[in-house]
Write a protein that holds these residues in place. Structure first.
Motif, mmCIF file in Angstrom:
data_model
loop_
_atom_site.group_PDB
_atom_site.id
_atom_site.type_symbol
_atom_site.label_atom_id
_atom_site.label_comp_id
_atom_site.label_asym_id
_atom_site.label_seq_id
_atom_site.Cartn_x
_atom_site.Cartn_y
_atom_site.Cartn_z
ATOM 1 N N UNK A 115 0.824 -1.211 0.000
ATOM 2 C CA UNK A 115 0.000 0.000 0.000
ATOM 3 C C UNK A 115 0.860 1.263 0.000
ATOM 4 N N UNK A 116 0.347 2.312 -0.627
ATOM 5 C CA UNK A 116 1.004 3.618 -0.581
ATOM 6 C C UNK A 116 0.798 4.209 0.811
ATOM 7 N N UNK A 117 1.874 4.646 1.431
ATOM 8 C CA UNK A 117 1.779 5.265 2.754
ATOM 9 C C UNK A 117 2.851 6.331 2.885
ATOM 10 N N UNK A 118 2.512 7.413 3.570
ATOM 11 C CA UNK A 118 3.460 8.502 3.728
ATOM 12 C C UNK A 118 3.316 9.152 5.091
ATOM 13 N N UNK A 119 4.255 10.056 5.394
ATOM 14 C CA UNK A 119 4.274 10.758 6.670
ATOM 15 C C UNK A 119 4.131 12.256 6.409
ATOM 16 N N UNK A 120 3.340 12.930 7.230
ATOM 17 C CA UNK A 120 3.048 14.345 7.031
ATOM 18 C C UNK A 120 4.114 15.286 7.548
ATOM 19 N N UNK A 121 5.329 15.163 7.019
ATOM 20 C CA UNK A 121 6.387 16.121 7.370
ATOM 21 C C UNK A 121 6.216 17.351 6.469
ATOM 22 N N UNK A 122 5.367 18.258 6.920
ATOM 23 C CA UNK A 122 4.881 19.353 6.078
ATOM 24 C C UNK A 122 5.965 20.346 5.682
ATOM 25 N N UNK A 123 7.048 20.442 6.466
ATOM 26 C CA UNK A 123 8.082 21.413 6.146
ATOM 27 C C UNK A 123 8.733 21.131 4.791
ATOM 28 N N UNK A 124 8.687 19.891 4.342
ATOM 29 C CA UNK A 124 9.260 19.590 3.023
ATOM 30 C C UNK A 124 8.542 20.345 1.911
ATOM 31 N N UNK A 125 7.323 20.763 2.172
ATOM 32 C CA UNK A 125 6.535 21.438 1.145
ATOM 33 C C UNK A 125 6.495 22.948 1.355
ATOM 34 N N UNK A 126 7.300 23.445 2.305
ATOM 35 C CA UNK A 126 7.408 24.880 2.506
ATOM 36 C C UNK A 126 8.172 25.477 1.315
ATOM 37 N N UNK A 127 7.641 26.519 0.685
ATOM 38 C CA UNK A 127 8.288 27.067 -0.519
ATOM 39 C C UNK A 127 9.739 27.485 -0.295
ATOM 40 N N UNK A 128 10.045 28.054 0.882
ATOM 41 C CA UNK A 128 11.422 28.491 1.142
ATOM 42 C C UNK A 128 12.374 27.308 1.177
ATOM 43 N N UNK A 129 11.959 26.213 1.798
ATOM 44 C CA UNK A 129 12.833 25.040 1.906
ATOM 45 C C UNK A 129 12.928 24.293 0.582
ATOM 46 N N UNK A 130 11.843 24.290 -0.188
ATOM 47 C CA UNK A 130 11.917 23.645 -1.507
ATOM 48 C C UNK A 130 12.893 24.386 -2.417
ATOM 49 N N UNK A 131 12.845 25.719 -2.375
ATOM 50 C CA UNK A 131 13.781 26.512 -3.163
ATOM 51 C C UNK A 131 15.211 26.311 -2.669
ATOM 52 N N UNK A 132 15.378 26.274 -1.351
ATOM 53 C CA UNK A 132 16.704 26.068 -0.759
ATOM 54 C C UNK A 132 17.297 24.737 -1.188
ATOM 55 N N UNK A 133 16.499 23.701 -1.157
ATOM 56 C CA UNK A 133 17.000 22.375 -1.545
ATOM 57 C C UNK A 133 17.478 22.361 -2.999
ATOM 58 N N UNK A 134 16.704 22.963 -3.886
ATOM 59 C CA UNK A 134 17.102 23.006 -5.293
ATOM 60 C C UNK A 134 18.406 23.773 -5.468
ATOM 61 N N UNK A 135 18.579 24.842 -4.704
ATOM 62 C CA UNK A 135 19.795 25.658 -4.817
ATOM 63 C C UNK A 135 21.013 24.907 -4.267
ATOM 64 N N UNK A 136 20.805 24.136 -3.202
ATOM 65 C CA UNK A 136 21.908 23.322 -2.683
ATOM 66 C C UNK A 136 22.290 22.240 -3.683
ATOM 67 N N UNK A 137 21.274 21.607 -4.281
ATOM 68 C CA UNK A 137 21.551 20.566 -5.276
ATOM 69 C C UNK A 137 22.307 21.140 -6.473
ATOM 70 N N UNK A 138 22.047 22.402 -6.795
ATOM 71 C CA UNK A 138 22.716 23.043 -7.930
ATOM 72 C C UNK A 138 24.121 23.523 -7.570
#
Length: 344
Positions: A115-138
């Protein structure tokens, strides 16, 4: 389920502060019908347009595709196991469970059932952190040296069954691993209890990631100052993410190369340009639900897996162990037979 025309049938378990937010988002989510809610206390507002039933069994009778688990952490295991046993996918609020053992049983139950199952770690979907992650990866920061998080504010009266480590520090532990792409290898921590409750109210933790990055977390719910800050420092400067406002700022290292041989060995730092990024700011909870809906439909989707949620519980448990016995806890790599080992 890919390609199906009908809306997914979703249920919700728990109508506390977070549960009411889940109900709001689920009620307007494209491709999903909220068909029922579980809460022994009923719906105090009387505003929900769906049945509110007292037991999970009654919710299951409504033929769900998936359920959102937003009840107290102590109940996550029993509720999750019941859902898995009945073939229902689940998005379980963080932390996944109140112990490593309980979290492990949930992982095994949903994986065994396929079954598909996930955890609600909502900070992963915060726009600032999503942008930060992409910039670190780059590679915009160059080599990463340190991650510092501060998460403090007044006591959330909704919480009764866990302390500040499981309730709040789990956010920082998960987001740190996620934005850097690195696992924790060790943690050392101290906690303080001042509110008269059973659990800790403050924690200060120091850790190390697999690539040698140093980590510091300061978390409490005894401060009148509400703060949600992530600062990542590296070779080229530092990023500051404010997840309350979803703002991301970059402070550049303004040091310039020198031809003077005596100073070449020292890599200096000076104030440089400051850039505040303009980021589209969608509601993190809505994005989290969209990603999970897509995963249930069989689409490629970036959700927080139960195994990732289990790792966060493992690190959190190590933080509590360290605070109890004053040791530094070494964490085995994910997937290792040994979860943690203590080094005094």
């Amino acid at each position: 389920m890919s390609g199906q025309a009908r809306a997914l049938r979703a249920g919700l378990i728990g109508l506390g502060a977070m549960g009411r937010n889940h109900a709001r988002v689920l009620s307007g989510l494209d491709g999903v019908d909220l068909v029922g809610v579980v809460d022994p206390a009923g719906d105090p507002t009387g505003a929900l347009p769906v049945p509110v039933v007292p037991t999970v069994a009654e919710l299951l009778a409504l033929k769900l595709d998936y359920a959102v688990v937003a009840c107290p952490t102590a109940l996550h295991e029993s509720v999750g196991l019941e859902l898995a046993a009945n073939g229902v996918c689940a998005l379980i609020e963080k932390p996944l469970a109140q112990s490593v053992e309980a979290a492990t049983r949930l992982v095994e139950a949903f994986e065994t059932a396929g079954l598909v199952a996930g955890v609600g770690h909502i900070e992963r979907y915060n726009p600032a952190l999503q942008s930060l992650r992409l910039r670190l990866e780059a590679g915009e920061l160059g080599e990463v040296y340190q991650v510092v998080t501060r998460r403090q504010g007044p006591f959330p009266h909704r919480i009764a069954d866990v302390g500040v480590v499981m309730d709040l520090a789990t956010h920082d532990i998960d987001l740190t691993s996620w934005v850097t792409g690195q696992e924790y290898t060790s943690v050392s921590a101290r906690t303080v209890s001042r509110s008269g409750r059973l659990h800790e109210d403050m924690v200060a933790a120091v850790g190390q990631l697999a690539d040698g990055t140093m980590v510091n977390h300061l978390v409490n719910w005894l401060s009148p100052l509400k703060e949600r800050s992530t600062v990542i420092t590296g070779d080229r400067g530092c990023f500051v993410a404010d997840t309350l406002t979803a703002d991301l700022t970059f402070y550049a290292n303004g040091a310039i190369d020198t031809e003077w041989e005596a100073l070449r060995a020292f890599r200096g730092v000076a104030e440089g340009d400051m850039v505040r990024y303009a980021i589209p700011k969608r509601e993190p909870l809505l994005v989290e639900h969209e990603r999970f809906r897509d995963a249930v439909e069989g689409k490629e989707s970036d959700i927080v897996t139960l195994r990732q949620g289990l790792r966060t519980v493992e690190v959190s448990a190590a933080v509590l162990r360290s605070a109890t016995d004053g040791s530094t806890i070494q964490l085995a790599p994910r997937g290792s037979a040994a979860d943690v080992a203590t080094v005094s």
